[in-house]
Design an enzyme around this catalytic site. Structure first.
Site, PDB file in Angstrom:
ATOM      1  N   GLU A 154     -39.736  11.702 -79.748  1.00 49.14           N
ATOM      2  CA  GLU A 154     -40.630  12.161 -80.814  1.00 49.14           C
ATOM      3  C   GLU A 154     -40.485  11.394 -82.119  1.00 49.14           C
ATOM      4  O   GLU A 154     -40.285  11.982 -83.184  1.00 49.14           O
ATOM      5  CB  GLU A 154     -40.469  13.668 -81.043  1.00 49.14           C
ATOM      6  CG  GLU A 154     -40.914  14.482 -79.847  1.00 49.14           C
ATOM      7  CD  GLU A 154     -41.155  15.956 -80.142  1.00 49.14           C
ATOM      8  OE1 GLU A 154     -40.893  16.389 -81.280  1.00 49.14           O
ATOM      9  OE2 GLU A 154     -41.615  16.669 -79.233  1.00 49.14           O
ATOM     10  N   GLU A 177     -41.476  17.237 -72.134  1.00 49.08           N
ATOM     11  CA  GLU A 177     -41.236  18.559 -72.726  1.00 49.08           C
ATOM     12  C   GLU A 177     -42.527  19.356 -72.693  1.00 49.08           C
ATOM     13  O   GLU A 177     -43.610  18.781 -72.853  1.00 49.08           O
ATOM     14  CB  GLU A 177     -40.773  18.481 -74.188  1.00 49.08           C
ATOM     15  CG  GLU A 177     -39.352  18.049 -74.369  1.00 49.08           C
ATOM     16  CD  GLU A 177     -38.903  18.048 -75.831  1.00 49.08           C
ATOM     17  OE1 GLU A 177     -39.331  18.931 -76.601  1.00 49.08           O
ATOM     18  OE2 GLU A 177     -38.128  17.154 -76.193  1.00 49.08           O
TER      19      GLU A 177
HETATM   20  C1  BGP Z   1     -39.447  19.103 -79.712  1.00 49.45           C
HETATM   21  C2  BGP Z   1     -38.084  18.485 -79.678  1.00 49.45           C
HETATM   22  C3  BGP Z   1     -37.022  19.300 -79.075  1.00 49.45           C
HETATM   23  C4  BGP Z   1     -37.244  20.783 -79.139  1.00 49.45           C
HETATM   24  C5  BGP Z   1     -38.655  21.260 -79.049  1.00 49.45           C
HETATM   25  C6  BGP Z   1     -38.868  22.685 -79.462  1.00 49.45           C
HETATM   26  O1  BGP Z   1     -40.050  18.695 -80.880  1.00 49.45           O
HETATM   27  O2  BGP Z   1     -38.095  17.230 -79.030  1.00 49.45           O
HETATM   28  O3  BGP Z   1     -35.791  18.820 -79.520  1.00 49.45           O
HETATM   29  O4  BGP Z   1     -36.349  21.516 -79.808  1.00 49.45           O
HETATM   30  O5  BGP Z   1     -39.530  20.482 -79.781  1.00 49.45           O
HETATM   31  O6  BGP Z   1     -38.860  22.791 -80.843  1.00 49.45           O
HETATM   32  P1  BGP Z   1     -38.066  23.923 -81.623  1.00 49.45           P
HETATM   33  O7  BGP Z   1     -36.649  23.775 -81.190  1.00 49.45           O
HETATM   34  O8  BGP Z   1     -38.246  23.650 -83.062  1.00 49.45           O
HETATM   35  O9  BGP Z   1     -38.671  25.210 -81.199  1.00 49.45           O
END
Ligand code: BGP
Length: 461
Positions: free
Chosen positions: A161, A360
């Site tokens: 990201e 993801e």
């Molecule tokens: C993405 C990231 C992750 C992850 C996910 C969920 O942006 O790559 O590291 O954590 O989002 O986000 P959050 O943890 O803020 O809910």
């Protein structure tokens, strides 16, 4: 519905090092920016996380039971090279070597991210990605990883990201700087990525390398042509900038115009442009949570507010984020848009024609452990089912998606909302400030995903 998943589809799940491992200062590990950042009040730090570092074999055995064909994890740069550019830490290398072997032993394909939000703090003190020396440090670090693990790892992801680090750095804990500084850092990351992709190809490793941005289409709020142009601007800045660079080694033309207009144009040499062209990717990994919606923005409107990475952003004169009235939201306020997943996958494929892995996708919720040791997360099952259905349709449309790694394999610490916001198929018994026994429990979604994998996506009920 016809099942379009290919036989060898990589059903997986994902984590990242600093969010799952814990053992933040053990066995020679150096500190990363995540270990030294100031956290929001009442939110857990990352020191213990899910304690995966000490539960690695147990966790991989659970992933095997789940039926995973792939496991996407990241390597902590600071475990391998504690200060980012100095001595190698053999114990750090050993941990990842063991992790990779453990996956392979269970028939799980490792999908490895080399950098997921956790820049070594020592490099950050020297200017981080602002400093061109970080590029050299990154290239050296990746070379070491390829040398040690290149024979066993077939899927490499460069930077997780990068677009969120640049556009929502404050939210993901990687800094809050001016656009000018951010886009200079972005340029250096693009160079570092290109150099690493070139090195990977030059040395003829037997695998594929790709970027891992968060890609999601933006809709125009209305059919007004100016709203359409706003959506095109936003898509260029949020999405295509990062994929045009990784796939073609070029800067997106609309982005350059926007950056000039906001005085955030990076310094780019001719040599830099040649470097960008010299190293490009073999496949596209992308994270998808939800789409965005924008409308035209008058020049005089107020500047972007940087908060949650999925919430709207505003660039005066170019676009302004708005709420999409057609979508529901999670209890943490993230919009849910499975249809947008299909549209996004098709759009990426139309533009780039490369195989894709979804690295993801998932739902963060406040899961409850019942007295009899269960977690009834029907909301997560429903989110994942809807997305797997539209992914199946996208494959049916002709988009080449070869794997799916939902976030997250096991509960871990959210980027900025502690462990109260959980994503895993496996519950980890701890709260933000009470480490309890860190015992693992299978959620309802575990049995459900197990069946999805066992039937290669045919049974989603
Ligand atoms: C993405 C990231 C992750 C992850 C996910 C969920 O942006 O790559 O590291 O954590 O989002 O986000 P959050 O943890 O803020 O809910």
């Amino acid at each position: 519905m016809t099942n379009h998943f290919p036989k060898d589809f990589l059903w997986g799940a994902a984590t990242s090092a600093y969010q799952v491992e814990g053992a933040w200062d053990e066995d020679g590990k150096g500190k990363s920016v995540q270990d030294v950042k100031v956290l929001p009040e009442n939110t857990s730090d990352f020191k213990v996380a899910a304690d995966h570092y000490h539960h690695m074999k147990e966790d991989i055995a659970l992933f095997k039971e789940l039926g995973l064909k792939a496991y996407r994890f990241s390597i902590a740069w600071t475990r391998v090279i504690p200060d980012g550019d100095g001595e190698i830490n053999p114990k750090g290398l050993q941990f990842y070597s063991d992790l990779i072997d453990e996956c392979l032993k269970h028939g799980i394909e490792p999908v490895v991210t080399v950098f997921h939000f956790d820049l070594p703090a020592a490099l950050d003190e020297k200017g981080g990605w602002k400093n061109r020396e970080t590029i050299d440090a990154f290239v050296r670090y990746c070379g070491i990883l390829f040398e040690h693990f290149g024979d066993r790892v077939k899927y490499w992801l460069t930077i997780n990201e990068q677009n969120m680090m640049v556009l929502a750095g404050a939210a993901v804990g990687t800094g809050d700087r001016s656009f000018k500084e951010l886009f200079q850092e972005n340029h250096h990351m693009l160079l570092a990525q290109a150099m690493v992709m070139k090195e990977y190809h030059d040395k003829n490793y037997n695998g594929m390398i790709g970027p891992a941005p968060n890609i999601a289409l933006a809709y125009p709020e209305t059919d007004h042509p100016e709203d359409m142009r706003a959506a095109q601007n936003f898509n260029a800045l949020r999405n295509w900038l990062f994929l045009d660079a990784a796939v073609y080694g070029v800067y997106n033309h609309q982005v350059m115009t926007m950056l000039k207009a906001i005085n955030a144009e990076p310094e780019i040499t001719d040599e830099d442009l040649a470097i960008m062209k010299s190293g490009t990717c073999d496949f596209i990994a992308f994270n998808y949570y939800n789409t965005g919606t924008v409308k035209a923005s008058p020049v005089a409107s107020t500047a972007s507010e940087k908060n949650d990475q999925q919430k709207g952003m505003n660039l005066p004169g170019f676009f302004q984020g708005v709420k999409n009235e057609h979508l529901s939201v999670t209890e943490f306020g993230w919009e849910i848009d499975p249809e947008g997943f299909r549209t996004t996958a098709n759009e990426i494929y139309s533009r780039y024609h490369l195989p894709m892995i979804v690295t993801e996708n998932g739902l963060g919720g406040r899961d409850e452990l019942t007295e009899d040791g269960k977690i009834h997360d029907a909301y997560r099952i429903s989110y994942l089912r809807d997305h797997i259905q539209t992914m199946n349709q996208a494959i049916g449309d002709g988009a080449e998606i070869i794997g799916y790694c939902p976030w997250s394999a096991i509960d871990l610490i959210s980027t900025h909302e502690g462990i109260r916001k959980r994503y895993g198929f496996i519950y980890v018994n701890r709260s933000d400030f009470d480490m309890k026994d860190l015992k693992r429990y299978k959620k309802d979604s575990f049995a459900w995903y197990q069946k999805v994998i066992a039937t290669n996506g045919a049974d989603l009920d």
